[in-house]
Design a protein around this motif. Sequence first.
Motif, PDB file in Angstrom:
ATOM      1  N   ARG A  95       0.826  -0.806   0.052  1.00  0.00           N
ATOM      2  CA  ARG A  95      -0.118   0.143  -0.235  1.00  0.00           C
ATOM      3  C   ARG A  95       0.885   1.224  -0.471  1.00  0.00           C
ATOM      4  O   ARG A  95       1.741   1.270   0.913  1.00  0.00           O
ATOM      5  CB  ARG A  95      -0.624  -0.404   0.888  1.00  0.00           C
ATOM      6  N   THR A  96       0.325   2.245  -0.867  1.00  0.00           N
ATOM      7  CA  THR A  96       1.730   3.470  -1.055  1.00  0.00           C
ATOM      8  C   THR A  96       1.190   4.809   0.316  1.00  0.00           C
ATOM      9  O   THR A  96      -0.206   4.882   0.556  1.00  0.00           O
ATOM     10  CB  THR A  96       1.118   4.142  -2.362  1.00  0.00           C
ATOM     11  N   LEU A  97       1.928   4.439   1.425  1.00  0.00           N
ATOM     12  CA  LEU A  97       1.773   6.015   1.718  1.00  0.00           C
ATOM     13  C   LEU A  97       2.382   7.260   2.044  1.00  0.00           C
ATOM     14  O   LEU A  97       3.544   7.346   1.223  1.00  0.00           O
ATOM     15  CB  LEU A  97       2.341   5.147   2.964  1.00  0.00           C
ATOM     16  N   HIS A  98       1.296   8.338   2.319  1.00  0.00           N
ATOM     17  CA  HIS A  98       1.835   9.746   1.430  1.00  0.00           C
ATOM     18  C   HIS A  98       2.914   9.498   2.982  1.00  0.00           C
ATOM     19  O   HIS A  98       2.514  10.334   3.558  1.00  0.00           O
ATOM     20  CB  HIS A  98       0.737  10.553   1.059  1.00  0.00           C
ATOM     21  N   THR A  99       3.974   9.782   2.750  1.00  0.00           N
ATOM     22  CA  THR A  99       4.785  10.463   4.058  1.00  0.00           C
ATOM     23  C   THR A  99       5.659  11.554   3.359  1.00  0.00           C
ATOM     24  O   THR A  99       5.661  12.556   2.323  1.00  0.00           O
ATOM     25  CB  THR A  99       6.092   8.768   4.219  1.00  0.00           C
ATOM     26  N   ASP A 100       6.282  12.017   4.397  1.00  0.00           N
ATOM     27  CA  ASP A 100       7.355  13.304   3.952  1.00  0.00           C
ATOM     28  C   ASP A 100       8.607  13.483   3.442  1.00  0.00           C
ATOM     29  O   ASP A 100       9.000  14.753   3.118  1.00  0.00           O
ATOM     30  CB  ASP A 100       7.325  14.710   5.705  1.00  0.00           C
ATOM     31  N   TYR A 101       8.572  12.177   3.287  1.00  0.00           N
ATOM     32  CA  TYR A 101      10.303  11.481   3.121  1.00  0.00           C
ATOM     33  C   TYR A 101       9.876  10.722   2.217  1.00  0.00           C
ATOM     34  O   TYR A 101       8.928   9.797   2.369  1.00  0.00           O
ATOM     35  CB  TYR A 101      10.985  11.192   4.590  1.00  0.00           C
ATOM     36  N   PRO A 102      10.922  10.294   1.135  1.00  0.00           N
ATOM     37  CA  PRO A 102      10.850   9.073   0.133  1.00  0.00           C
ATOM     38  C   PRO A 102      11.210   8.025   1.114  1.00  0.00           C
ATOM     39  O   PRO A 102      11.620   7.365   2.014  1.00  0.00           O
ATOM     40  CB  PRO A 102      11.823   9.113  -0.684  1.00  0.00           C
ATOM     41  N   LEU A 103      10.370   7.339   0.038  1.00  0.00           N
ATOM     42  CA  LEU A 103      10.584   5.909   0.748  1.00  0.00           C
ATOM     43  C   LEU A 103      11.666   4.697   1.117  1.00  0.00           C
ATOM     44  O   LEU A 103      11.903   5.384  -0.914  1.00  0.00           O
ATOM     45  CB  LEU A 103       8.653   5.046   0.669  1.00  0.00           C
ATOM     46  N   HIS A 152      14.250 -10.908   0.751  1.00  0.00           N
ATOM     47  CA  HIS A 152      12.481 -11.554  -0.401  1.00  0.00           C
ATOM     48  C   HIS A 152      12.771  -9.600  -1.421  1.00  0.00           C
ATOM     49  O   HIS A 152      13.507  -9.024  -0.854  1.00  0.00           O
ATOM     50  CB  HIS A 152      11.043 -11.310   0.113  1.00  0.00           C
ATOM     51  N   GLY A 153      12.140  -9.935  -2.390  1.00  0.00           N
ATOM     52  CA  GLY A 153      11.810  -8.588  -3.473  1.00  0.00           C
ATOM     53  C   GLY A 153      11.191  -7.722  -3.208  1.00  0.00           C
ATOM     54  O   GLY A 153      11.003  -6.721  -4.438  1.00  0.00           O
ATOM     55  N   GLN A 154      10.299  -7.348  -2.639  1.00  0.00           N
ATOM     56  CA  GLN A 154       8.738  -6.575  -2.298  1.00  0.00           C
ATOM     57  C   GLN A 154       8.990  -6.123  -1.227  1.00  0.00           C
ATOM     58  O   GLN A 154       9.367  -6.364  -0.033  1.00  0.00           O
ATOM     59  CB  GLN A 154       7.759  -7.655  -1.816  1.00  0.00           C
ATOM     60  N   HIS A 155       9.568  -5.198  -1.768  1.00  0.00           N
ATOM     61  CA  HIS A 155       9.970  -3.614  -0.682  1.00  0.00           C
ATOM     62  C   HIS A 155       9.420  -1.675  -1.094  1.00  0.00           C
ATOM     63  O   HIS A 155       9.734  -1.739  -0.585  1.00  0.00           O
ATOM     64  CB  HIS A 155      11.579  -3.399  -0.821  1.00  0.00           C
ATOM     65  N   GLY A 156       8.153  -2.450  -2.263  1.00  0.00           N
ATOM     66  CA  GLY A 156       7.583  -0.941  -2.249  1.00  0.00           C
ATOM     67  C   GLY A 156       8.471  -0.046  -3.204  1.00  0.00           C
ATOM     68  O   GLY A 156       7.818   1.215  -2.865  1.00  0.00           O
ATOM     69  N   VAL A 157       9.734  -0.353  -4.034  1.00  0.00           N
ATOM     70  CA  VAL A 157       9.944   0.659  -4.063  1.00  0.00           C
ATOM     71  C   VAL A 157      10.721   0.211  -5.506  1.00  0.00           C
ATOM     72  O   VAL A 157      10.604  -1.219  -5.978  1.00  0.00           O
ATOM     73  CB  VAL A 157      11.783   0.920  -3.701  1.00  0.00           C
ATOM     74  N   ASP A 158      10.886   1.091  -6.262  1.00  0.00           N
ATOM     75  CA  ASP A 158      11.617   0.803  -7.779  1.00  0.00           C
ATOM     76  C   ASP A 158      12.461   0.994  -8.053  1.00  0.00           C
ATOM     77  O   ASP A 158      13.694   0.977  -7.455  1.00  0.00           O
ATOM     78  CB  ASP A 158      10.760   1.931  -8.554  1.00  0.00           C
ATOM     79  N   THR A 159      13.320  -1.179  -8.396  1.00  0.00           N
ATOM     80  CA  THR A 159      14.929  -1.073  -7.882  1.00  0.00           C
ATOM     81  C   THR A 159      15.437  -0.651  -9.129  1.00  0.00           C
ATOM     82  O   THR A 159      16.737  -0.643  -9.363  1.00  0.00           O
ATOM     83  CB  THR A 159      14.878  -2.486  -8.647  1.00  0.00           C
ATOM     84  N   ALA A 160      14.984   0.124 -10.389  1.00  0.00           N
ATOM     85  CA  ALA A 160      15.492   0.542 -12.006  1.00  0.00           C
ATOM     86  C   ALA A 160      16.536   1.480 -11.093  1.00  0.00           C
ATOM     87  O   ALA A 160      17.421   1.771 -11.675  1.00  0.00           O
ATOM     88  CB  ALA A 160      14.212   0.598 -12.503  1.00  0.00           C
ATOM     89  N   LYS A 161      16.131   2.470 -10.361  1.00  0.00           N
ATOM     90  CA  LYS A 161      16.600   3.073  -9.514  1.00  0.00           C
ATOM     91  C   LYS A 161      18.451   2.599  -9.365  1.00  0.00           C
ATOM     92  O   LYS A 161      19.740   3.064  -9.362  1.00  0.00           O
ATOM     93  CB  LYS A 161      16.454   4.224  -8.500  1.00  0.00           C
ATOM     94  N   TYR A 162      18.486   2.123  -8.853  1.00  0.00           N
ATOM     95  CA  TYR A 162      19.474   1.190  -8.629  1.00  0.00           C
ATOM     96  C   TYR A 162      20.744   1.038  -9.863  1.00  0.00           C
ATOM     97  O   TYR A 162      21.460   0.991 -10.144  1.00  0.00           O
ATOM     98  CB  TYR A 162      19.836   0.274  -7.809  1.00  0.00           C
ATOM     99  N   TYR A 163      19.971   0.369 -10.627  1.00  0.00           N
ATOM    100  CA  TYR A 163      20.388   0.241 -12.180  1.00  0.00           C
ATOM    101  C   TYR A 163      21.090   1.494 -12.511  1.00  0.00           C
ATOM    102  O   TYR A 163      21.932   1.024 -13.117  1.00  0.00           O
ATOM    103  CB  TYR A 163      19.870  -0.855 -12.727  1.00  0.00           C
ATOM    104  N   ARG A 164      20.133   1.874 -12.709  1.00  0.00           N
ATOM    105  CA  ARG A 164      20.709   2.849 -13.220  1.00  0.00           C
ATOM    106  C   ARG A 164      22.209   3.805 -12.691  1.00  0.00           C
ATOM    107  O   ARG A 164      22.699   4.597 -13.955  1.00  0.00           O
ATOM    108  CB  ARG A 164      19.598   4.454 -13.775  1.00  0.00           C
ATOM    109  N   ASN A 165      21.673   3.879 -11.293  1.00  0.00           N
ATOM    110  CA  ASN A 165      22.715   4.596 -10.759  1.00  0.00           C
ATOM    111  C   ASN A 165      23.922   3.457 -11.670  1.00  0.00           C
ATOM    112  O   ASN A 165      25.734   4.211 -11.489  1.00  0.00           O
ATOM    113  CB  ASN A 165      23.022   4.897  -9.875  1.00  0.00           C
TER     114      ASN A 165
END
Length: 207
Positions: free
Chosen positions: A35-43, A182-195
């Motif tokens: 579930r996507t939570l609206h937080t003040d800082y990035p997940l 496990h690989g279910q952490h709620g973030v797009d891991t593509a950012k790691y590969y791009r970096n």
Amino acid sequence: MSTQTTTERPEEVHSVRENYPELSSTNGRPFVPARTLHTDYPLIDSDPHFRRVIAYARPSDYLAGTIFAAFPPAAMLLMERMSPSEVGKGGFSSIMRLTGGLGLASGFYLLYSRSQNRFYGFSENRREIEKDMREMTDKVKKGEPLYGVSTMTEYMQGVASRQSRYSGVFLHVMPWFNFVNHGQHGVDTAKYYRNAERELEAEGGRA
């Protein structure tokens, strides 16, 4: 070199279940989005592993945990001095052991909660974002799975994730930690590969 690294993208979690015949395939929905939570800082991670939470804790977390842990026995000693219980040396020792244990547990929970809240984006987490990016980028460049190795089936990894996802918000009610890779952490891991690709290209340019 950089093209090969990003094209041959490794698994986020390497499962070794094929080496264990007793771990049969289980039918079901292996992935249920967090579930996507609206937080003040990035997940950073909606279900961080126990060791990551401890490793990412700040010195201020340890200081706060230590002070919190010392409070119950210190308060008991103060009350005993102000108003002696007269239970005897043996009785008071038992009381101090109990309050000391409660203090250690509460201090640890405070430390863990403060660190875990930064993964959730509930509190300021710039340091943790940079540390997470560095850790994951290095894993990509080495060809390692982002979230480790697991002997569990993909379905059971999903079950484990759903049981401990955002469990830190109820840590004060029921301590519940994630010990599963496990690989279910709620973030797009593509950012790691791009970096990682950018860094490899920069390293290739300097060479």
